[in-house]
Design a protein around this motif. Structure first.
Motif, PDB file in Angstrom:
ATOM      1  N   VAL A 115       0.791  -1.190   0.042  1.00 14.40           N
ATOM      2  CA  VAL A 115      -0.114   0.141   0.006  1.00 14.40           C
ATOM      3  C   VAL A 115       0.930   1.263  -0.065  1.00 14.40           C
ATOM      4  CG1 VAL A 115      -1.813   1.188   1.314  1.00 14.40           C
ATOM      5  CG2 VAL A 115      -1.890  -1.308   1.014  1.00 14.40           C
ATOM      6  N   GLY A 116       2.058   1.170   0.534  1.00 14.39           N
ATOM      7  CA  GLY A 116       2.842   2.330   0.495  1.00 14.39           C
ATOM      8  C   GLY A 116       3.020   3.080   1.676  1.00 14.39           C
ATOM      9  N   PRO A 117       3.310   4.440   1.854  1.00 14.74           N
ATOM     10  CA  PRO A 117       3.548   5.270   3.129  1.00 14.74           C
ATOM     11  C   PRO A 117       2.186   4.991   3.797  1.00 14.74           C
ATOM     12  CG  PRO A 117       4.240   6.522   1.143  1.00 14.74           C
ATOM     13  CD  PRO A 117       3.598   5.369   0.554  1.00 14.74           C
ATOM     14  N   ALA A 118       1.082   4.985   3.407  1.00 16.22           N
ATOM     15  CA  ALA A 118      -0.200   4.959   4.287  1.00 16.22           C
ATOM     16  C   ALA A 118      -0.253   3.599   4.905  1.00 16.22           C
ATOM     17  CB  ALA A 118      -1.555   5.027   3.521  1.00 16.22           C
ATOM     18  N   GLY A 119       0.081   2.592   4.275  1.00 16.70           N
ATOM     19  CA  GLY A 119       0.065   1.397   4.962  1.00 16.70           C
ATOM     20  C   GLY A 119       1.198   1.109   5.925  1.00 16.70           C
ATOM     21  N   ARG A 120       2.317   1.643   5.631  1.00 22.66           N
ATOM     22  CA  ARG A 120       3.329   1.696   6.657  1.00 22.66           C
ATOM     23  C   ARG A 120       2.986   2.646   8.030  1.00 22.66           C
ATOM     24  NH1 ARG A 120       6.519   1.931   1.979  1.00 22.66           N
ATOM     25  NH2 ARG A 120       6.763   4.246   2.101  1.00 22.66           N
ATOM     26  N   ARG A 121       2.277   3.424   7.664  1.00 17.58           N
ATOM     27  CA  ARG A 121       1.778   4.239   8.926  1.00 17.58           C
ATOM     28  C   ARG A 121       0.688   3.571   9.777  1.00 17.58           C
ATOM     29  NH1 ARG A 121       1.850   8.809   5.149  1.00 17.58           N
ATOM     30  NH2 ARG A 121      -0.485   8.445   4.561  1.00 17.58           N
ATOM     31  N   GLU A 122      -0.299   2.833   8.825  1.00 16.09           N
ATOM     32  CA  GLU A 122      -0.962   1.986   9.619  1.00 16.09           C
ATOM     33  C   GLU A 122      -0.477   0.814  10.517  1.00 16.09           C
ATOM     34  OE1 GLU A 122      -4.781   1.675  10.128  1.00 16.09           O
ATOM     35  OE2 GLU A 122      -4.641   3.760   9.289  1.00 16.09           O
ATOM     36  N   ARG A 123       0.751   0.437   9.968  1.00 10.49           N
ATOM     37  CA  ARG A 123       1.367  -0.767  10.658  1.00 10.49           C
ATOM     38  C   ARG A 123       1.959  -0.347  11.837  1.00 10.49           C
ATOM     39  NH1 ARG A 123       5.211  -3.859   7.045  1.00 10.49           N
ATOM     40  NH2 ARG A 123       6.340  -1.870   7.125  1.00 10.49           N
ATOM     41  N   ALA A 124       2.494   0.918  11.836  1.00  7.63           N
ATOM     42  CA  ALA A 124       3.095   1.498  12.917  1.00  7.63           C
ATOM     43  C   ALA A 124       2.062   2.096  14.131  1.00  7.63           C
ATOM     44  CB  ALA A 124       3.808   2.748  12.622  1.00  7.63           C
ATOM     45  N   GLN A 125       1.129   2.314  13.774  1.00  5.01           N
ATOM     46  CA  GLN A 125      -0.146   2.456  14.491  1.00  5.01           C
ATOM     47  C   GLN A 125      -0.468   1.159  15.324  1.00  5.01           C
ATOM     48  OE1 GLN A 125      -3.318   4.757  12.710  1.00  5.01           O
ATOM     49  NE2 GLN A 125      -1.659   6.518  12.180  1.00  5.01           N
ATOM     50  N   LEU A 126      -0.698   0.273  14.539  1.00  7.20           N
ATOM     51  CA  LEU A 126      -1.042  -1.077  15.060  1.00  7.20           C
ATOM     52  C   LEU A 126       0.065  -1.610  16.220  1.00  7.20           C
ATOM     53  CD1 LEU A 126      -2.487  -3.565  15.095  1.00  7.20           C
ATOM     54  CD2 LEU A 126      -1.399  -4.431  13.352  1.00  7.20           C
ATOM     55  N   LEU A 127       1.423  -1.594  15.743  1.00  6.32           N
ATOM     56  CA  LEU A 127       2.319  -1.874  16.556  1.00  6.32           C
ATOM     57  C   LEU A 127       2.316  -1.147  17.753  1.00  6.32           C
ATOM     58  CD1 LEU A 127       5.157  -2.777  14.189  1.00  6.32           C
ATOM     59  CD2 LEU A 127       3.548  -4.409  15.232  1.00  6.32           C
ATOM     60  N   THR A 128       2.077   0.215  17.863  1.00  3.02           N
ATOM     61  CA  THR A 128       1.955   0.932  18.989  1.00  3.02           C
ATOM     62  C   THR A 128       0.812   0.356  19.835  1.00  3.02           C
ATOM     63  OG1 THR A 128       2.773   3.016  17.802  1.00  3.02           O
ATOM     64  CG2 THR A 128       1.595   3.252  19.980  1.00  3.02           C
ATOM     65  N   ARG A 129      -0.348   0.098  19.248  1.00  5.91           N
ATOM     66  CA  ARG A 129      -1.358  -0.508  20.138  1.00  5.91           C
ATOM     67  C   ARG A 129      -1.034  -1.710  20.807  1.00  5.91           C
ATOM     68  NH1 ARG A 129      -6.768  -0.318  16.447  1.00  5.91           N
ATOM     69  NH2 ARG A 129      -7.576  -0.809  18.641  1.00  5.91           N
TER      70      ARG A 129
END
Length: 242
Positions: free
Chosen positions: A147-161
């Motif tokens: 997905v690109g940058p938006a996907g990487r941001r989603e993954r980073a937010q998930l790992l934060t949770r």
């Protein structure tokens, strides 16, 4: 994490658990047509199911909106009424599904008074959900990269949770940063899950439960105490009993 607020596990299915064309969700025309809000919600759910299954089968780059609509039994105009495009729909499916996973993990964690057992139960809930819905696991863990940058941001937010489950970790000796250790542990768990899914062994994810549990606890308790607290010396039986 405040255990008092984590008791209610939902029973919502992960996107991709059903086919988009599930007859039970067909919308019949006529004078008794469902309210517009119900129709839109049903079509959205069907599109999320269709997207997850299509992306898991064809990959994000090769999945077209027409493919997704066909899998969902929903028209393109309806798709664009609900989503801005393929990326928007993908991120909606990812957020919805990972939200279900986190809430199920949180409820399992909260049901245990002991932090170690809470980690075991939370990991087990996650692995069981992903193993039971391989299409979502592939879409959410593997295809998110496409997905690109938006996907990487989603993954980073998930790992934060995910890090919130380590709020109760013991302080490490010698001034070692607990936050950095938690980051390393969370990244390692994600990596192990990624490799299992990428190798086509999603349905065997639950086999990782004893290993991942020890991996999560050992840096903070030491391997011997972690194994003692979890009681994982009889790993095969523990996994079978889960």
């Amino acid at each position: 994490m405040d255990r008092k607020h984590l008791r209610g596990a939902d029973v919502v299915l992960l996107p991709g658990a059903r086919t988009g064309r599930d007859p039970a969700r067909s919308i019949k025309p006529g004078p008794r047509r469902l309210p517009a809000g119900v129709v839109a919600a049903t079509q959205r759910d069907r599109l999320l199911d269709g997207l997850v299954r299509t992306v898991a089968e064809r990959g994000y780059q090769h999945a077209t909106i027409s493919d997704i609509c066909r899998a969902a039994g929903v028209t393109r105009p309806v798709f664009y009424e609900l989503f801005n495009g393929k990326e928007d729909a993908f991120l909606a499916a990812h957020r919805h599904g990972t939200g279900v996973v986190i809430r199920r993990m949180a409820a399992a964690f909260a049901a245990e008074s002991d932090w170690c057992r809470g980690i075991w139960k939370a990991l087990g809930a996650m692995l069981q959900l992903l193993a039971g819905t391989p299409a979502f696991a592939t879409m959410a863990v593997i295809e998110i990269e496409a997905v690109g940058p938006a996907g990487r941001r989603e993954r980073a937010q998930l790992l934060t949770r995910f890090r919130s489950f380590f709020a109760e970790v013991p302080q490490l000796p010698g001034g070692v940063g607990s936050k950095e250790m938690v980051d390393a542990v969370v990244g390692g768990v994600y990596s192990a899950i990624y490799r299992r899914i990428d190798s086509g062994r999603t349905e065997q994810l639950l086999e990782l439960l004893p290993l991942l549990s020890l991996f999560c606890l050992s840096p903070f308790l030491g391997p011997a105490e972690a194994a003692e607290r979890l009681g994982v010396r009889d790993w095969p039986k523990r996994v079978a009993d889960w």
